[in-house]
Each structure stands twice: as structure tokens, then as C-alpha cells.
Motif scaffolding. Structure first.
Motif, PDB file in Angstrom:
ATOM      1  N   GLU A 845      39.259 -41.470 -19.364  1.00  0.00           N
ATOM      2  CA  GLU A 845      38.497 -40.428 -20.037  1.00  0.00           C
ATOM      3  C   GLU A 845      37.697 -40.936 -21.232  1.00  0.00           C
ATOM      4  N   ASP A 846      38.194 -41.962 -21.910  1.00  0.00           N
ATOM      5  CA  ASP A 846      37.488 -42.411 -23.112  1.00  0.00           C
ATOM      6  C   ASP A 846      36.279 -43.292 -22.800  1.00  0.00           C
ATOM      7  N   ASP A 847      35.942 -43.449 -21.516  1.00  0.00           N
ATOM      8  CA  ASP A 847      34.732 -44.190 -21.141  1.00  0.00           C
ATOM      9  C   ASP A 847      33.480 -43.331 -21.239  1.00  0.00           C
ATOM     10  N   ILE A 848      33.621 -42.047 -21.445  1.00  0.00           N
ATOM     11  CA  ILE A 848      32.520 -41.114 -21.241  1.00  0.00           C
ATOM     12  C   ILE A 848      31.337 -41.409 -22.157  1.00  0.00           C
ATOM     13  N   ASN A 849      31.588 -41.682 -23.431  1.00  0.00           N
ATOM     14  CA  ASN A 849      30.499 -41.761 -24.408  1.00  0.00           C
ATOM     15  C   ASN A 849      30.081 -43.173 -24.773  1.00  0.00           C
ATOM     16  N   ASN A 850      30.493 -44.149 -24.008  1.00  0.00           N
ATOM     17  CA  ASN A 850      30.180 -45.509 -24.436  1.00  0.00           C
ATOM     18  C   ASN A 850      29.031 -46.129 -23.650  1.00  0.00           C
ATOM     19  N   GLU A 851      28.111 -45.314 -23.174  1.00  0.00           N
ATOM     20  CA  GLU A 851      26.914 -45.844 -22.530  1.00  0.00           C
ATOM     21  C   GLU A 851      25.837 -46.068 -23.573  1.00  0.00           C
ATOM     22  N   ASP A 852      25.168 -47.206 -23.461  1.00  0.00           N
ATOM     23  CA  ASP A 852      24.127 -47.566 -24.416  1.00  0.00           C
ATOM     24  C   ASP A 852      22.856 -46.772 -24.090  1.00  0.00           C
ATOM     25  N   PRO A 853      22.427 -45.841 -24.955  1.00  0.00           N
ATOM     26  CA  PRO A 853      21.257 -45.030 -24.626  1.00  0.00           C
ATOM     27  C   PRO A 853      19.967 -45.831 -24.541  1.00  0.00           C
ATOM     28  N   ARG A 854      19.950 -47.010 -25.146  1.00  0.00           N
ATOM     29  CA  ARG A 854      18.722 -47.803 -25.086  1.00  0.00           C
ATOM     30  C   ARG A 854      18.711 -48.763 -23.905  1.00  0.00           C
ATOM     31  N   TYR A 855      19.860 -49.036 -23.324  1.00  0.00           N
ATOM     32  CA  TYR A 855      19.934 -49.940 -22.183  1.00  0.00           C
ATOM     33  C   TYR A 855      20.833 -49.277 -21.135  1.00  0.00           C
ATOM     34  N   GLY A 856      20.415 -48.098 -20.705  1.00  0.00           N
ATOM     35  CA  GLY A 856      21.292 -47.276 -19.888  1.00  0.00           C
ATOM     36  C   GLY A 856      21.548 -47.792 -18.495  1.00  0.00           C
ATOM     37  N   ASP A 857      20.716 -48.721 -17.981  1.00  0.00           N
ATOM     38  CA  ASP A 857      20.907 -49.142 -16.591  1.00  0.00           C
ATOM     39  C   ASP A 857      21.747 -50.403 -16.471  1.00  0.00           C
ATOM     40  N   GLY A 858      22.226 -50.963 -17.561  1.00  0.00           N
ATOM     41  CA  GLY A 858      23.216 -52.023 -17.435  1.00  0.00           C
ATOM     42  C   GLY A 858      22.821 -53.385 -17.952  1.00  0.00           C
ATOM     43  N   CYS A 859      23.113 -53.659 -19.202  1.00  0.00           N
ATOM     44  CA  CYS A 859      23.015 -55.008 -19.745  1.00  0.00           C
ATOM     45  C   CYS A 859      24.342 -55.434 -20.365  1.00  0.00           C
ATOM     46  N   ARG A 860      25.302 -54.488 -20.436  1.00  0.00           N
ATOM     47  CA  ARG A 860      26.590 -54.825 -21.018  1.00  0.00           C
ATOM     48  C   ARG A 860      27.446 -55.653 -20.068  1.00  0.00           C
ATOM     49  N   LEU A 861      28.485 -56.266 -20.617  1.00  0.00           N
ATOM     50  CA  LEU A 861      29.397 -57.093 -19.833  1.00  0.00           C
ATOM     51  C   LEU A 861      30.761 -56.394 -19.777  1.00  0.00           C
ATOM     52  N   PRO A 862      30.960 -55.462 -18.842  1.00  0.00           N
ATOM     53  CA  PRO A 862      32.223 -54.706 -18.824  1.00  0.00           C
ATOM     54  C   PRO A 862      33.444 -55.578 -18.572  1.00  0.00           C
ATOM     55  N   ASP A 863      33.275 -56.687 -17.854  1.00  0.00           N
ATOM     56  CA  ASP A 863      34.395 -57.594 -17.591  1.00  0.00           C
ATOM     57  C   ASP A 863      34.356 -58.838 -18.468  1.00  0.00           C
ATOM     58  N   GLY A 864      33.517 -58.821 -19.498  1.00  0.00           N
ATOM     59  CA  GLY A 864      33.376 -59.996 -20.332  1.00  0.00           C
ATOM     60  C   GLY A 864      32.471 -61.029 -19.687  1.00  0.00           C
ATOM     61  N   ARG A 865      32.188 -62.090 -20.434  1.00  0.00           N
ATOM     62  CA  ARG A 865      31.305 -63.123 -19.902  1.00  0.00           C
ATOM     63  C   ARG A 865      32.033 -63.943 -18.842  1.00  0.00           C
ATOM     64  N   GLY A 866      31.283 -64.328 -17.803  1.00  0.00           N
ATOM     65  CA  GLY A 866      31.863 -65.138 -16.747  1.00  0.00           C
ATOM     66  C   GLY A 866      32.777 -64.355 -15.827  1.00  0.00           C
ATOM     67  N   ALA A 867      32.302 -63.201 -15.328  1.00  0.00           N
ATOM     68  CA  ALA A 867      33.144 -62.353 -14.478  1.00  0.00           C
ATOM     69  C   ALA A 867      33.349 -62.941 -13.089  1.00  0.00           C
ATOM     70  N   GLY A 868      32.417 -63.723 -12.605  1.00  0.00           N
ATOM     71  CA  GLY A 868      32.536 -64.304 -11.266  1.00  0.00           C
ATOM     72  C   GLY A 868      32.027 -65.720 -11.247  1.00  0.00           C
ATOM     73  N   ARG A 869      32.406 -66.446 -10.204  1.00  0.00           N
ATOM     74  CA  ARG A 869      31.940 -67.818 -10.044  1.00  0.00           C
ATOM     75  C   ARG A 869      31.378 -67.994  -8.648  1.00  0.00           C
TER      76      ARG A 869
END
Length: 937
Positions: A845-869
Motif C-alpha cells: 500500500e505504501d507504494d502508491i505515492n512514490n511515482e516521480d511526476p517528472r519522470y513518470g514512465d520509468g527512470c528509477r531503479l526499483p531493484d537497485g543498480r545492476g538488476a540483471g546480467r
């Protein structure tokens, strides 16, 4: 510039009166000791050196301890001759002089009552036991036996702990941390800090690659330094005529679903010629290569986000290219003490439909460049004595880069942010004209008898760089779409219901030409102190100062205090030239580039962002309202008055050993820490003038987060503070095994590196479609959400990397060669719309308000840097050559090169957008066969 000119002239004079060395070495030295047959040193022996790299001869006379020193020898093969009445004359042939290397040739002379000459084909030592620097020296004799090795960057990628190609990552440094030198003169792009020119490989004599342990004479780099030295001609006319032939009929098919690239049958001619204008006095060398490709490539034609399991819709379009490479050099031995070199190169290029896979056919660009267009260099060396010599260089490098739409429709370009597709037209027109010139002067003084032997160096360099650029959007606007269903046939011109219009567009009001200028002053002093035979201390100190100016000639920033100490120990344990233990500690600075002027550029174009919402009270008739704008007569961005230059501290420890004549192997350990990274940090400013930084927001306080974004929106523009974020860093650790050999039968460079690269910023924008978009400033510190959860394994983190480059001579004139590697796959990120809420878990539930209004389509790293190889990469390039020796008439060589010999079309990139994360979207090309005929005379 005026304030530096007087200082620099004084330094030039001072260096001629005192001691020093060149800013970037073009030469090596040959030194040694001569004894009689009982082992006693022989003074008064006349030692002369003559060879392929230098008109005329160089000479020295041995001192009381039997030592001699021949200095400032360009790379090449030399004969060392020792003469003394009453002794047999000695000649040592085929001694190789390398860039920035000291070759030790000791000799024992025998008593004789006759005039006798003893000729020996020497086995020169493979280790320079006097230096603690690390890297490789790659000459053309080695690379021409390798497959598809036709650029100087190939040598750069052969070094251990170097990943990538073109602009590689060196010991954890980024694309923009390297310095590129041609004939010792800086050819690094003044804006991108990447390589700013190209060379035809047949014009290159040797490439020196330094990857760590720099001496004080080398600066402005925190990654690697590559120095490509062009050929000089000789005392007889020699040349190369080469024809390369490529045909797609011998290319393996692309795997199903992989976009293809096709090159129609074509010839690629190269002509090189060198020789004497006056023997032993003036030599010339010229070279020209033409690469004219009638080619095509697959690009996407769909407009919508790809669903799982459905292939792209592709079509083939032309991708014609013309690349030309011109090189010229004149070498004049004015006297045995004075040598002058004039060099020139030019590498213009034109490419049609150059935008790539993600651009529709109508949205492609035409690209023109003149890298090093042209490049001029002058190098003057003066040998007062073998203990005192001087080096002065002047160079100028110009670059132009022009892009424009291939079509003339005049329509604006459109970009779908979710599907990552451009259509309707290429987005913009851009012209860039850049220039860099430099002047350096230096001297070297050798003190033979003061508590050992000292080789003192002092030097100075002044460099100036300029850029002038113009940018505007095609059709005056650039639209951005969001994702819609596949069955919608969208075009930006449709009169559609709300939700099907582009959600925003950008426009430029009164486009202006941007201008930037930078000045760099560098000073250094160092001492190569041979404390006792076999033990050398390399002690140095370097100072750099950089200042940058905008179009009003106002100083934007001054990066001062770049004081870089360097300390190294090289120990030849047995004092036999066959082993070396070394340690090096040092600091290196990146003096930055002209992008820093963006903090305060002077009057600029006004960039406007318009958002679509017919219900907004400020919306015009077309449904758009002005969301924000930036630029104009002044900049509201800020620059930290205490801005510090980026630096890297490194420590390396290693051991090298001669396995057998002309074959060495070694091990090295390195740690490098990069700090004071410069970034632009988003902020808002309150009524008292206090800045509230994106990096200062408490990410557990939703109210504080919301206030930050609300205040930024109130100011109606994104504002940045150019500073050194305290949490920005890069760390690198590595263990490297390496081996090198040059024998009559086989030659190779082999390395295996185990490494870890981690940190917060990598000088590239986020997303797979930005992988090659290199610049200093990223989005990572623009907003609170973008500043959070950004540290971890960097995308060029490669734990294991094995490289093999080598050739072997078979009977009957056959030679086989390979460039092969196995490496761990690169990291790739997951870019999402949201970060986990305060509980650290996504989907709660606490994920609701943590979207970046200036970069709404996805520039954040939800799994941190280096999520896959990405998967491991195994690549084998193979070459078969056959020599036909016609004696005095020259040699003809037939060559078959096989690219991707194993046809391993391995996955090289994946989608990084959260909605489709991990889907393959880039692969290695299939096996390809090409042919060459090379005639040398």
C-alpha cells in the motif's frame, strides 16, 4: 588567454635552461653498459644507432662506468654499433625501440689486433625494468597478422582490465575518462571527451596503451591513455597497396527475429607510400584509405509497444556510408641534434539513414563528420647531449559533426516513450564545430653520479578548446507520445479524442548558436631515480588548472588545485633485466570538458515544454498549455563556487617475469577509488535564497517528497546545481594475469582479468536506448526519486574477461591469427515508474505515492543498480594468410578473415523498461567472411 601567455613563454624558456620531458612521449631510449671480456667497464666506446625510425644516426660515448645512452628514438628497428680501437667492433641488430620505453642493451667487447666486426641478431629484453607504469605497446607488425584489426582502437581494447571498444572502460573508468593522443598530441574531443579522430591502421607504426601507474608527465585522464604514432618513411621507398573485399553472399543468416545489417559487395582500397626526399635527412610518408559501403539495415515499422513473444515489424532501408582516412608525415633530421616532424591527418565521413533500429524509415538522420578535420602536428626535439635533451610540440585538432533529417517533409518528429519508437521525421538538426590546440615544451636531464642515477623531467603544456553549435527541432517541434493499444493507427496530426494526442511537445524560441571555450594549463616534475642497479624510484608531481568560458567570454568555473602526486617502485630483483616487481600509488584528475559551460552558457535559446490537457484553464485551442521553459538571457541554474575536480586514487602491485627470450608473463592487483564526481542536482529555491536539493530529501517522509516536487512545479522549470554530490562514487578492484610474446614463429597478447566495478554514476543516461549516449551529467540526481537506490554494480562490471590476440607462422608461408575473448555479460538495469515505499517492498500500500511526476514512465531503479546480467560472451575472430615472397620485388599476402567464427549470435542487450524488462533486443551479428590482398614493396 593573455594572462597565461607570458607565464607559458617563461616556462618554455625555463625548460630549455633546466630539465624536463615531453607531455606525451613519441620515443624510447636505448641504454646499457659496455665491458671488456674480463667484466671491467670500458670508457670511450663510440656507440651509434641507426634504423627504420629515424633519418641519420644517433651516437654517444661511454663514460667511466661503461654506460651509454641513446635518447629520443622513434619506434622502429635499430642496429646498435660499438667501436673502440684495439677491440672487435660489435653490432647488435633488430633492436626494437618502443614508445616511452627504455631498452637495455649490455655488451662485452673482445680485444683484437685486427679490424673485426662481430654481428649479432639481438634478443632484446621484453621488460622495461625501470618503470612502474602498466599497459601494452602494440605495433602494426603485430596487428596486421590479426583478423579485422584496422583501427588504432583495436590496440586499446587489447590491454588487460579494458572492457568495451571504441571508447572503452579502463580499470573502472568511464567512457569520458580516457585521453587520445596522435603523434603525442591530444586528439580527445573537447565536448564529449571521447576519441576525436580516426587513423588508417596502415599508417600507424605503434600504439602505446597505458592503463595505470601514470608518470607525472601524463594527465587529464582517470581511465586510460592511448598514444598512436604514425609511420615516418625511410631511406628506401616502401609502400603497401591493399584491397579488402566484402560480400554478403558469404555471411551466415541472421537468427530468426534478429534485425539484420547488409553490406553489398564492395572493395576497400588502401595505399601507403614512404621514402626519402634526401637520404638520411628528410623522409616522407603518406597514406589513404577509402571505405565506401553500399549497405542496408533492418529498422522497425511498428508504432506500438511489443507484446511478449511477438517479433518486431521490420523493413530494410539503405545505410550507405563513405569513410576516408588521410595521413601524412614529414621527418627532417636537421642535424644529428635537431629533429623536426610535421604530421597531418583527416578522416571525413558521411552516413545515410544512421539513426538505427528504433527509428522508422521516415525518421532517419543523415550524419556527417570530419573527425580530425584536419589535424596538424609539429614536433621538435633537440639533443644537447645524451644527458640533456628537449622536446616541444604544437598541435591543432578540428572536428565537425552535422546531423539532419534524411527527408525534407518538414514534419515534426514523434517519439513513443513506452514503445521507444521514433516516427514521422528525425527529431532535429544540429551542427557542431569544435577545435582543440595545444603547445607543450619540456626537457630531460640525467644526473649520473648523485646517490645513484637520476632522470629529472620538467614540462609545461597550455591547451585551448572551443565549440560552436546550433540546434533546432525539425518542423519547429518535437512530440512525445505514451503507450496506446496496438490497433490504434496513431499519427500526431489526427484530430483524436483526449488521450490519443501526444501528451507533450517541445519547442525552441529564437534558436541561438552556443559557444564555449576552455583553457588548461599543466605543469609537472618527476624523477626516475635508479637508487642502485635494478632498483628505481619513480617520483613525480603534476599540477593541472582548467577554466571554462561562455559565449560572453565570462568565466563559468575554474577547476584549480589539481595536484597529483605519483610514486612508484620498480625492482629488477636479480638485476638481469628479466624480472620486475613494482608498486605504484598515484592520483589522477579528469580536467573535464566543455559541457560544464552548460551551467552558465550566456544567452541561449528558450526551450519550452507544452503539455496536453484541454481541461487546463491555461490551455490553448489545440489543448496544450505551457508547462515550463528554460533558457533565455540568463541561466537560473547554479554552479557550486567550491566545485572540485573529479579525481581517482589508485594503488597497483605487480610482478612480471621473462619466461624466455621475447616472452614475458605477470600478475597485477589494482584498487581505484573515484571521488568528487561532478553532477547536476535538481533543486528549488525559497524566498530567502536557500536551495533545497533533491539529494537532501528524506525518502521516508512522503510529505517532504511531495513538497519538493510541488515547489519545483511552482517555479515552472527544472533548475540544477552543478556540484560534487557527497554520495557519488565509483570503486574498482581487479586481479590481472597477462602474457606477451614476440618471436619469429608466434606473437600474442593474452590477459585474464577478474574485476568488480561498483558505484552510483557512469556518465551515461538511463535506459537501453541511451547505452551509447555518453556525457558527464545524468538524470540520477535531478529529483529525490532519481537520487535514491542508485548504487551497486555498474553496467560495465565484468567479473571475468579472457582475451587472446595472436598469430602463428606455419610452413609454406601460411600464417594464422585470432582475436578471441570470453567475458561475463554486462549488467543491465530495471527502470520503473515507482520505487518501493518506506517498507522497502514493491506491491504494497505504501507504494502508491512514490511515482516521480517528472519522470513518470520509468527512470528509477526499483531493484537497485545492476538488476540483471547479460549472458557470457564467447567470440572468435579468425584469419588465414598466405605470403608470396618475390624477393626484391616485394611480398604479396592473401588474407581471409572470418568474423564470429563460431556464429555465436549471443544476446548483447535487453529491454530495461519495467513493463517488458529482460526481453532480448540486441544480438551479435552472424559469421561473416571477407578477403584482402596486401602487396608490400
Amino acid at each position: 588567454m593573455k594572462k597565461y601567455c607570458g607565464v607559458f613563454v617563461c616556462l618554455c624558456i625555463f625548460s630549455f635552461l633546466l630539465v624536463g620531458s615531453s607531455q606525451a612521449a613519441l620515443t624510447g631510449n636505448i641504454t646499457g653498459t659496455i665491458v671488456d671480456d674480463t667484466g671491467n667497464p670500458l670508457p670511450g666506446v663510440m656507440v651509434t644507432v641507426q634504423g627504420t625510425g629515424l633519418p641519420g644516426i644517433r651516437s654517444d660515448t661511454t663514460r667511466e662506468d661503461g654506460r651509454y645512452r641513446i635518447v629520443l628514438l622513434p619506434p622502429g628497428k635499430y642496429t646498435v654499433k660499438a667501436e673502440l680501437p684495439g677491440f672487435k667492433t660489435l653490432e647488435r641488430k633488430n633492436i626494437t625501440s618502443k614508445i616511452n620505453d627504455t631498452t637495455r642493451i649490455d655488451m662485452a667487447m673482445q680485444v683484437s689486433t685486427f679490424e673485426e666486426v662481430v654481428v649479432v641478431t639481438a634478443e632484446a629484453p621484453v621488460l622495461d625494468t625501470s618503470t612502474s607504469s602498466v599497459g601494452v605497446n602494440i605495433n602494426r607488425e603485430f596487428t596486421e597478422r590479426l583478423p579485422a584489426s584496422d583501427s588504432f582502437q583495436d590496440a586499446f581494447s587489447m590491454g588487460g582490465s579494458t572492457t568495451g571498444s571504441g571508447n572503452p572502460f579502463v580499470h573502472g573508468g568511464t567512457h569520458v575518462d580516457n585521453v587520445y593522443l596522435f603523434d603525442g598530441i591530444d586528439a580527445t574531443d573537447p565536448v564529449t571527451h571521447t576519441f576525436g579522430a580516426n587513423l588508417n591502421a596502415d599508417a600507424v607504426e605503434e600504439v602505446e596503451v597505458q592503463t595505470g601507474g601514470f608518470s607525472a608527465e601524463y594527465g587529464k585522464a582517470m581511465g586510460g591513455i592511448v598514444n598512436a604514432v604514425t609511420k615516418t618513411g625511410g631511406n628506401k621507398f616502401e609502400g603497401i597497396v591493399r584491397f579488402a573485399y566484402t560480400t554478403d553472399s558469404l555471411k551466415a543468416p541472421y537468427n530468426a527475429g534478429h534485425p539484420g545489417y547488409e553490406v553489398n559487395d564492395h572493395f576497400e582500397p588502401t595505399l601507403s607510400l614512404g621514402g626519402p626526399i634526401l637520404k638520411d635527412k628528410i623522409w616522407f610518408f603518406v597514406s589513404y584509405r577509402r571505405s565506401d559501403y553500399a549497405s542496408s539495415q533492418d529498422v522497425r515499422t511498428d508504432r506500438f509497444f511489443e507484446e511478449e513473444g511477438q517479433p518486431y515489424e521490420l523493413t530494410s532501408i539503405s545505410n550507405d556510408q563513405l569513410w576516408e582516412y588521410w595521413v601524412g608525415k614529414l621527418t627532417w633530421s636537421i642535424t644529428p641534434s635537431h629533429n623536426l616532424e610535421l604530421s597531418w591527418s583527416h578522416s571525413p565521413a558521411k552516413v545515410d539513414n544512421d539513426s538505427g533500429l528504433s527509428y522508422h524509415p521516415e525518421a532517419q538522420e543523415q550524419y556527417e563528420q570530419g573527425a580530425g578535420a584536419p589535424r596538424y602536428g609539429v614536433a621538435w626535439t633537440y639533443i644537447y647531449s645524451s644527458n640533456l635533451y628537449f622536446d616541444t610540440k604544437y598541435g591543432i585538432n578540428t572536428i565537425y559533426l552535422y546531423t539532419k533529417p534524411m527527408n525534407d517533409s518538414g514534419l515534426p518528429g514523434v517519439y513513443d516513450r513506452k514503445a521507444k519508437i521514433y516516427y514521422d521525421n528525425y527529431t532535429s538538426t544540429r551542427t557542431d564545430d569544435r577545435q582543440k590546440w595545444s603547445l607543450s615544451t619540456a626537457a630531460t636531464y640525467v644526473l649520473d653520479d648523485w646517490k645513484g642515477i637520476h632522470e629529472f623531467k620538467i614540462g609545461a603544456e597550455y591547451q585551448e578548446m572551443e565549440s560552436e553549435s546550433y540546434f533546432n527541432y525539425s518542423g519547429g517541434r518535437y512530440y512525445e507520445m505514451n503507450y496506446y493499444d496496438r490497433d490504434q493507427n496513431y499519427s500526431y496530426a489526427d484530430d483524436s479524442e483526449f488521450g490519443q494526442e501526444p501528451y507533450r511537445y517541445y519547442a525552441i524560441v529564437d534558436p541561438k548558436t552556443d559557444k564555449e571555450k576552455g583553457e588548461i594549463l599543466s605543469l609537472y616534475v618527476q624523477d626516475g631515480w635508479e637508487v642502485k642497479p635494478g632498483l628505481t624510484l619513480n617520483i613525480g608531481l603534476r599540477y593541472d588548472q582548467a577554466e571554462y568560458f561562455n559565449k560572453l567570454d565570462e568565466s563559468v568555473t575554474k577547476l584549480d588545485g589539481m595536484i597529483a602526486p605519483r610514486f612508484g617502485i620498480a625492482w629488477d630483483i636479480n638485476n638481469d633485466g628479466k624480472s620486475k616487481a613494482y608498486i605504484n600509488l598515484g592520483r589522477s584528475y579528469n580536467t573535464f570538458d566543455l559541457t560544464i559551460v552548460g551551467a552558465n552558457p550566456g544567452p541561449t535559446s528558450i526551450d519550452q515544454e507544452w503539455r496536453y490537457d484541454p481541461e487546463d484553464p491555461n490551455a490553448a485551442d489545440d489543448g496544450y498549455y505551457l508547462y515550463g521553459q528554460s533558457g533565455g538571457e540568463t541561466s537560473n541554474d547554479r554552479l557550486d563556487d567550491g566545485l572540485k575536480a573529479e579525481y581517482a586514487d589508485e594503488i597497483l602491485i605487480g610482478y612480471d617475469r621473462e619466461v624466455s627470450p621475447n616472452w614475458s608473463a605477470g600478475v597485477m592487483l589494482m584498487y581505484k577509488a573515484t571521488r568528487d564526481i561532478i553532477e547536476d542536482v535538481g533543486f528549488w529555491e525559497d524566498a530567502d535564497g536557500n536551495m533545497h536539493m533533491a539529494t537532501d530529501v528524506d525518502m521516508s517522509d512522503q510529505a517532504a517528497i511531495d513538497e519538493w516536487y510541488d515547489r519545483v512545479d511552482e517555479q515552472q522549470e527544472v533548475r540544477y546545481y552543478y556540484t560534487n554530490p557527497s554520495d557519488a562514487y565509483r570503486d574498482y578492484y581487479s586481479v590481472e594475469l597477462h602474457s606477451s610474446a614476440r618471436t619469429e614463429k608466434f606473437s600474442f597478447e593474452v590477459s585474464w582479468t577478474y574485476a568488480r566495478a561498483e558505484g552510483t554514476t557512469v556518465n551515461t543516461q538511463p535506459g537501453d536506448y541511451f547505452t551509447s549516449y555518453m556525457q558527464h551529467f545524468t538524470v540520477y540526481y535531478d529529483t529525490p526519486y532519481l537520487s535514491n537506490n542508485i548504487d551497486g554494480r555498474l553496467y560495465y562490471d565484468v567479473p571475468n574477461y579472457l582475451k587472446i590476440s595472436g598469430s602463428y607462422r606455419l610452413p609454406l608461408g601460411f600464417v594464422i591469427g585470432t582475436r578471441s575473448w570470453w567475458k561475463s555479460g554486462y549488467m543491465y538495469e530495471k527502470y520503473g515508474s515507482k520505487l518501493p515505499g518506506p517498507d522497502g517492498e514493491m506491491g504494497t500500500e505504501d507504494d502508491i505515492n512514490n511515482e516521480d511526476p517528472r519522470y513518470g514512465d520509468g527512470c528509477r531503479l526499483p531493484d537497485g543498480r545492476g538488476a540483471g546480467r547479460l549472458p557470457d560472451v564467447v567470440m572468435v575472430e579468425f584469419s588465414v594468410q598466405k605470403d608470396f615472397d618475390f624477393g626484391k620485388w616485394g611480398m604479396l599476402t592473401a588474407i581471409v578473415d572470418i568474423d564470429n567464427f563460431l556464429n555465436n549470435q549471443v544476446n548483447l542487450s535487453r529491454v530495461e523498461d519495467e513493463d517488458d524488462w529482460g526481453r532480448e533486443d540486441g544480438w551479435a551479428g552472424p559469421t561473416n567472411i571477407s578477403f584482402q590482398l596486401r602487396y608490400e614493396f
